[in-house]
Design a protein around this motif. Sequence first.
Motif, PDB file in Angstrom:
ATOM      1  N   GLN A  31       8.655  30.206  11.225  1.00 60.93           N
ATOM      2  CA  GLN A  31       9.967  30.343  10.596  1.00 60.93           C
ATOM      3  C   GLN A  31      10.629  28.973  10.436  1.00 60.93           C
ATOM      4  N   GLU A  32      10.520  28.139  11.462  1.00 61.89           N
ATOM      5  CA  GLU A  32      11.091  26.795  11.351  1.00 61.89           C
ATOM      6  C   GLU A  32      10.423  26.009  10.242  1.00 61.89           C
ATOM      7  N   SER A  33       9.109  26.176  10.072  1.00 64.16           N
ATOM      8  CA  SER A  33       8.402  25.480   8.985  1.00 64.16           C
ATOM      9  C   SER A  33       8.911  25.942   7.625  1.00 64.16           C
ATOM     10  N   ILE A  34       9.134  27.251   7.473  1.00 63.49           N
ATOM     11  CA  ILE A  34       9.630  27.776   6.196  1.00 63.49           C
ATOM     12  C   ILE A  34      11.042  27.266   5.927  1.00 63.49           C
ATOM     13  N   THR A  35      11.869  27.185   6.971  1.00 62.82           N
ATOM     14  CA  THR A  35      13.226  26.647   6.789  1.00 62.82           C
ATOM     15  C   THR A  35      13.173  25.201   6.312  1.00 62.82           C
ATOM     16  N   GLN A  36      12.275  24.417   6.886  1.00 66.75           N
ATOM     17  CA  GLN A  36      12.118  23.021   6.454  1.00 66.75           C
ATOM     18  C   GLN A  36      11.673  22.946   4.998  1.00 66.75           C
ATOM     19  N   LYS A  37      10.743  23.815   4.613  1.00 65.68           N
ATOM     20  CA  LYS A  37      10.300  23.836   3.214  1.00 65.68           C
ATOM     21  C   LYS A  37      11.452  24.186   2.276  1.00 65.68           C
ATOM     22  N   LEU A  38      12.323  25.106   2.711  1.00 66.74           N
ATOM     23  CA  LEU A  38      13.472  25.470   1.885  1.00 66.74           C
ATOM     24  C   LEU A  38      14.399  24.269   1.695  1.00 66.74           C
ATOM     25  N   GLN A  39      14.640  23.517   2.769  1.00 65.95           N
ATOM     26  CA  GLN A  39      15.481  22.330   2.646  1.00 65.95           C
ATOM     27  C   GLN A  39      14.855  21.311   1.716  1.00 65.95           C
ATOM     28  N   GLU A  40      13.535  21.130   1.815  1.00 65.53           N
ATOM     29  CA  GLU A  40      12.864  20.191   0.907  1.00 65.53           C
ATOM     30  C   GLU A  40      12.974  20.656  -0.538  1.00 65.53           C
ATOM     31  N   THR A  41      12.874  21.979  -0.767  1.00 66.62           N
ATOM     32  CA  THR A  41      13.007  22.508  -2.128  1.00 66.62           C
ATOM     33  C   THR A  41      14.402  22.256  -2.675  1.00 66.62           C
ATOM     34  N   GLU A  42      15.431  22.441  -1.826  1.00 68.42           N
ATOM     35  CA  GLU A  42      16.794  22.184  -2.288  1.00 68.42           C
ATOM     36  C   GLU A  42      16.979  20.708  -2.628  1.00 68.42           C
ATOM     37  N   THR A  43      16.393  19.817  -1.804  1.00 67.00           N
ATOM     38  CA  THR A  43      16.487  18.384  -2.101  1.00 67.00           C
ATOM     39  C   THR A  43      15.819  18.056  -3.428  1.00 67.00           C
ATOM     40  N   LYS A  44      14.635  18.604  -3.667  1.00 63.70           N
ATOM     41  CA  LYS A  44      13.938  18.370  -4.933  1.00 63.70           C
ATOM     42  C   LYS A  44      14.754  18.917  -6.112  1.00 63.70           C
ATOM     43  N   ASN A  45      15.403  20.049  -5.903  1.00 59.99           N
ATOM     44  CA  ASN A  45      16.210  20.641  -6.967  1.00 59.99           C
ATOM     45  C   ASN A  45      17.373  19.715  -7.341  1.00 59.99           C
ATOM     46  N   GLN A  46      18.013  19.121  -6.325  1.00 57.34           N
ATOM     47  CA  GLN A  46      19.101  18.186  -6.608  1.00 57.34           C
ATOM     48  C   GLN A  46      18.593  16.957  -7.356  1.00 57.34           C
ATOM     49  N   GLU A  47      17.403  16.471  -6.941  1.00 61.82           N
ATOM     50  CA  GLU A  47      16.830  15.322  -7.643  1.00 61.82           C
ATOM     51  C   GLU A  47      16.525  15.665  -9.098  1.00 61.82           C
TER      52      GLU A  47
ATOM     53  N   ASN B  64       2.375  35.170  20.503  1.00 61.40           N
ATOM     54  CA  ASN B  64       2.439  35.412  19.058  1.00 61.40           C
ATOM     55  C   ASN B  64       3.862  35.260  18.538  1.00 61.40           C
ATOM     56  N   ALA B  65       4.823  35.716  19.335  1.00 64.88           N
ATOM     57  CA  ALA B  65       6.221  35.583  18.916  1.00 64.88           C
ATOM     58  C   ALA B  65       6.617  34.115  18.813  1.00 64.88           C
ATOM     59  N   ASN B  66       6.160  33.297  19.759  1.00 65.96           N
ATOM     60  CA  ASN B  66       6.455  31.859  19.679  1.00 65.96           C
ATOM     61  C   ASN B  66       5.829  31.230  18.437  1.00 65.96           C
ATOM     62  N   GLN B  67       4.612  31.649  18.103  1.00 67.72           N
ATOM     63  CA  GLN B  67       3.976  31.131  16.887  1.00 67.72           C
ATOM     64  C   GLN B  67       4.760  31.516  15.652  1.00 67.72           C
ATOM     65  N   LEU B  68       5.251  32.765  15.618  1.00 71.99           N
ATOM     66  CA  LEU B  68       6.033  33.203  14.456  1.00 71.99           C
ATOM     67  C   LEU B  68       7.346  32.433  14.347  1.00 71.99           C
ATOM     68  N   GLN B  69       7.952  32.111  15.487  1.00 67.57           N
ATOM     69  CA  GLN B  69       9.183  31.324  15.446  1.00 67.57           C
ATOM     70  C   GLN B  69       8.914  29.928  14.890  1.00 67.57           C
TER      71      GLN B  69
ATOM     72  N   ALA C  94      15.506  37.353   5.207  1.00 70.80           N
ATOM     73  CA  ALA C  94      14.666  38.393   5.814  1.00 70.80           C
ATOM     74  C   ALA C  94      14.082  37.922   7.134  1.00 70.80           C
ATOM     75  N   LEU C  95      13.683  36.642   7.191  1.00 72.97           N
ATOM     76  CA  LEU C  95      13.118  36.091   8.426  1.00 72.97           C
ATOM     77  C   LEU C  95      14.163  36.065   9.541  1.00 72.97           C
ATOM     78  N   LYS C  96      15.411  35.744   9.167  1.00 70.10           N
ATOM     79  CA  LYS C  96      16.461  35.731  10.181  1.00 70.10           C
ATOM     80  C   LYS C  96      16.667  37.126  10.763  1.00 70.10           C
ATOM     81  N   GLY C  97      16.683  38.157   9.876  1.00 66.23           N
ATOM     82  CA  GLY C  97      16.842  39.516  10.370  1.00 66.23           C
ATOM     83  C   GLY C  97      15.696  39.933  11.276  1.00 66.23           C
TER      84      GLY C  97
END
Length: 360
Positions: free
Chosen positions: A290-306, A282-287, A195-198
Motif C-alpha cells: 500500500q505504501e508503494s502504491i501511495t508513492q506511485k500516486l504521488q509520482e503520478t501527480e508530480t508528472k501531471n503537474q510537469e 502477509n498483512a505486513n507485506q500488504l501494508q 479502496a486500499l485505505k478502507g
Amino acid sequence: ISLFLHLFIEQPIFSTRAHVFQIDPNTKKNWVPTSKHAVTVSYFYDSTRNVYRIISLDGSKAIINSTITPNMTFTKTSQKFGQWADSRANTVYGLGFSSENHLVKFAEKFAEFKEAARLAKEKSQEKMELTSTPSQESAMGDLQSPLTPESINGTDDERVTPDATQNSEPRAETNAVPFPHSSTITKHWEAELAALKGNNAKLTAALLESTANVKQWKQQLAAYQEEAERLHKRVTELECVSSQSAGIKTQKTELNQTIEELEATLRAKEEELERLKEEVENANQLQSQQESITQKLQETETKNQELETQLVELEQRMESSQVEQEAFRKSLRSLLELLDGKIFELTELRDSLAKLIEGS
C-alpha cells in the motif's frame, strides 16, 4: 505481487476448506499433495478483467490460481473428492473435502461461475461486434466527405504545400491529448488508494483480533502443558502405588488417552499459531505494498503537474509563432507590392526605350 494486491482489494464470494492436490506432471496419474493440511479455497471475481478465479494460499504461497473458463468441467470422482483441468496452468487440480455437503456446494458454485463466465464472454463478443460496426460506418462517411487540404495532408512529413503553417494549431491539439489521459490515471490511482485505505482499516481490525487470539492460544497452550505435566506425575504416582491393580491400570489407560488427546490438541493449537503468524506477515507485506502504491500516486501527480506546465509553455510558443508568422506575411505582401511597382516601372522604361529606338 499483483495476485496479493487483488486478494487485498477484492473480497471472496465463496470460501471453503479442503486438502489441495495436483496431478503428477511426470506420470499424469498419481496425485501430489500441495498442502500439509486443509487450507481455504475461495472463489474471487476480478472486476477489471470480468473473470472468475479459484485461489488458495498455503501461507504466502499460492497453490491454486485458476481462471474459470466456459470449457472447464468440475468432476466429482468420489463422495468427498473432486477435480478439474486447467489448460492454462497445464495441470489438474484435486480437492479433498471433509464432507460430501462441502463438495456439492463447491461443485454448484463452480457450475454457477462457469455459466457466468460464458455469459460474460458472449457479452464481450457482442460489444466487440457493436464497436466494429460504427467504426466501419464512420470509415464510409469519411470516404463520402469532400476533399479538403486537411483531409489530404496526413502527417507533418507529408505536408509540402505553403499552407503548412495553418496546420500548426491541430498539431498543438494532438500534443495536448495525453494530458486528459494522465488526469484519468490520477483519478484511477486515487480511487484505488481510497479502496486500499478502507481495506487497510479492515485489515488492522483483523490484525488486532488475530493478536488477541494468539495471546488466548498461548494461555491455553500453557494450561494444556501444565495439565499434561500434572497427568504425567499422576501416572507415575499411580504406577508406584500398585502396578498390578486393575483399577489403577484402567486409570492409567484413561490418563494416557487424555494425554494423547491433549498432545493432539496442543499440536493443533501450535499449527493454528503458525497460521496466525503467517497471516500477520502477509498483512505486513500488504501494508508495504500500500505504501508503494501511495508513492506511485504521488509520482503520478508530480508528472501531471510537469505535463501541465509543459502544456502552458507550448501554448505560449504557439501564440508567439502565430505572431511571427503574421509579421512575416505582412513583410511578404509589402515586398510583393514593391516588386509589382518596380516591374511596372521597368515595363514603362522598356516601352520608352522601344519608342526611342523606333524614332531614331
